[in-house]
Design a protein around this motif. Structure first.
Motif, PDB file in Angstrom:
ATOM      1  N   GLU A  98      -3.750  -4.784  -1.583  1.00  0.00           N
ATOM      2  CA  GLU A  98      -3.385  -3.576  -0.849  1.00  0.00           C
ATOM      3  C   GLU A  98      -3.567  -2.381  -1.777  1.00  0.00           C
ATOM      4  O   GLU A  98      -3.128  -2.427  -2.931  1.00  0.00           O
ATOM      5  N   SER A 103       6.108   2.754  -0.250  1.00  0.00           N
ATOM      6  CA  SER A 103       7.471   2.193  -0.260  1.00  0.00           C
ATOM      7  C   SER A 103       7.469   0.713  -0.621  1.00  0.00           C
ATOM      8  O   SER A 103       8.500   0.169  -1.013  1.00  0.00           O
ATOM      9  N   GLU A 121      -0.811   1.291  -6.805  1.00  0.00           N
ATOM     10  CA  GLU A 121      -0.283   2.614  -6.428  1.00  0.00           C
ATOM     11  C   GLU A 121      -0.574   3.607  -7.554  1.00  0.00           C
ATOM     12  O   GLU A 121      -0.466   3.263  -8.732  1.00  0.00           O
ATOM     13  N   ASP A 148      -5.545   3.816 -10.153  1.00  0.00           N
ATOM     14  CA  ASP A 148      -6.278   4.432  -9.048  1.00  0.00           C
ATOM     15  C   ASP A 148      -6.935   3.297  -8.253  1.00  0.00           C
ATOM     16  O   ASP A 148      -7.818   2.600  -8.740  1.00  0.00           O
ATOM     17  N   GLY A 149      -6.467   3.147  -7.028  1.00  0.00           N
ATOM     18  CA  GLY A 149      -6.904   2.025  -6.188  1.00  0.00           C
ATOM     19  C   GLY A 149      -8.367   2.045  -5.779  1.00  0.00           C
ATOM     20  O   GLY A 149      -8.871   1.050  -5.257  1.00  0.00           O
ATOM     21  N   LEU A 221      -6.227   9.594  -2.797  1.00  0.00           N
ATOM     22  CA  LEU A 221      -6.504  10.592  -3.831  1.00  0.00           C
ATOM     23  C   LEU A 221      -7.014   9.902  -5.088  1.00  0.00           C
ATOM     24  O   LEU A 221      -6.853   8.684  -5.254  1.00  0.00           O
TER      25      LEU A 221
HETATM   26  N1  SAH Z   1       1.587   1.031   2.390  1.00  0.00           N
HETATM   27  C1  SAH Z   1       2.595   2.052   2.228  1.00  0.00           C
HETATM   28  C2  SAH Z   1       2.153   3.350   2.874  1.00  0.00           C
HETATM   29  C3  SAH Z   1       1.984   4.324   1.839  1.00  0.00           C
HETATM   30  S1  SAH Z   1       1.256   5.901   2.212  1.00  0.00           S
HETATM   31  C4  SAH Z   1       3.941   1.624   2.731  1.00  0.00           C
HETATM   32  O1  SAH Z   1       4.041   0.519   3.311  1.00  0.00           O
HETATM   33  O2  SAH Z   1       4.927   2.327   2.526  1.00  0.00           O
HETATM   34  C5  SAH Z   1      -0.166   5.805   1.163  1.00  0.00           C
HETATM   35  C6  SAH Z   1       0.067   5.528  -0.286  1.00  0.00           C
HETATM   36  O3  SAH Z   1      -1.209   5.486  -0.916  1.00  0.00           O
HETATM   37  C7  SAH Z   1       0.868   6.598  -1.035  1.00  0.00           C
HETATM   38  O4  SAH Z   1       1.941   6.011  -1.695  1.00  0.00           O
HETATM   39  C8  SAH Z   1      -0.152   7.183  -2.010  1.00  0.00           C
HETATM   40  O5  SAH Z   1       0.419   7.594  -3.240  1.00  0.00           O
HETATM   41  C9  SAH Z   1      -1.082   6.013  -2.200  1.00  0.00           C
HETATM   42  N2  SAH Z   1      -2.406   6.357  -2.723  1.00  0.00           N
HETATM   43  C10 SAH Z   1      -3.193   7.408  -2.393  1.00  0.00           C
HETATM   44  N3  SAH Z   1      -4.338   7.372  -3.097  1.00  0.00           N
HETATM   45  C11 SAH Z   1      -4.282   6.270  -3.891  1.00  0.00           C
HETATM   46  C12 SAH Z   1      -5.157   5.688  -4.846  1.00  0.00           C
HETATM   47  N4  SAH Z   1      -6.342   6.245  -5.154  1.00  0.00           N
HETATM   48  N5  SAH Z   1      -4.765   4.559  -5.481  1.00  0.00           N
HETATM   49  C13 SAH Z   1      -3.566   3.990  -5.188  1.00  0.00           C
HETATM   50  N6  SAH Z   1      -2.702   4.486  -4.290  1.00  0.00           N
HETATM   51  C14 SAH Z   1      -3.049   5.609  -3.640  1.00  0.00           C
END
Ligand code: SAH
Length: 225
Positions: A98, A103, A121, A148-149, A221
């Motif tokens: 994921e 959260s 995350e 960074d995902g 991002l």
């Molecule tokens: N799956 C989460 C939803 C989170 S909203 C839940 O169940 O609560 C999206 C999330 O993606 C945010 O926490 C944001 O910080 C993260 N995110 C955005 N860009 C990212 C990236 N490049 N790498 C990792 N996480 C990222």
């Protein structure tokens, strides 16, 4: 196969967080087209109120996205269910990645349904809370990474499923490369000014794409925060 995890009695909740309230959310999801019983069972098992601030716990079983700080949101239960159904479609994935732990709720749902969940995350502060929740709920098959995902998790690849919970302009190549042949990626992608939920199945000789419809997500991002 459902992987059973024992939950503490105080995770069962009372009043607005009770089992009855959770069952009503499941009824709503059924009405809105979620039919995979494995997914609905996971939603009754995981206490969503533990994944939001206490001040919001009375709203945790509404079918809405809620703020989790750092300008981020916990996704709407319907979208969590829909993406989980997509990942389970046509098989029993063992290893799922994921991107966007937030959260930790989506990862917790996945942890009931697959052997190992790897979640990445980019906001340290959110990851800290998510990690604590996984520990408290004894969700020991979730592995977290602060990164960074966009880059996925190369040392754990290939994955049977990859789920991105933030919207991008295009599907990152690195993620497609970390998908096993036969595996499925699900993520929101910006197309013609609209966010669309896209699935991509990796085939022996290419990729097969499906559009599941319009959605709303926070942006994917770059870099760390
Ligand atoms: N799956 C989460 C939803 C989170 S909203 C839940 O169940 O609560 C999206 C999330 O993606 C945010 O926490 C944001 O910080 C993260 N995110 C955005 N860009 C990212 C990236 N490049 N790498 C990792 N996480 C990222």
């Amino acid at each position: 196969m459902i992987h059973k995890r024992k939950l503490h009695s105080n995770d069962r909740g009372i009043g607005m967080t009770s089992q009855g309230t959770r069952d009503r959310l499941v009824q709503t999801l059924r009405k809105e087209g979620i039919s995979d019983e494995r997914v609905l069972k996971a939603i009754t098992q995981i206490p969503r109120h533990k994944f939001v601030d206490e001040a919001l716990s009375s709203r945790a079983y509404e079918n809405t996205a809620l703020p989790i700080g750092q300008s981020q949101t916990i996704s709407q239960p319907w979208i969590v269910a829909r993406m989980t159904e997509a990942i389970l479609d046509g098989g029993q994935p063992e290893k799922v990645l994921e991107v966007g732990t937030g959260s930790g709720y989506q990862a917790a749902i996945l942890s009931q349904l697959v052997s190992k969940v790897f979640t990445v995350e980019r906001i340290d502060e959110l990851l800290k809370f998510a990690r604590r929740r996984f520990h408290n709920l004894r969700l020991n098959n979730i592995y977290v990474r602060y990164a960074d995902g966009h880059l996925g998790w190369p040392s754990q690849a290939p994955f049977d499923g990859i789920m991105v919970t933030a919207v991008a302009q295009s599907i990152p190549e690195e993620l497609l490369e970390q998908l096993r042949v036969g595996g499925l990626l699900v993520m929101p992608v910006e197309r013609n000014g609209q966010q669309r939920l896209i699935t991509v199945r990796r085939l022996e000789d290419g990729f097969d794409e499906t559009d599941l419809g319009a959605v709303v997500f926070v942006p994917l991002l770059s870099g760390l925060a």
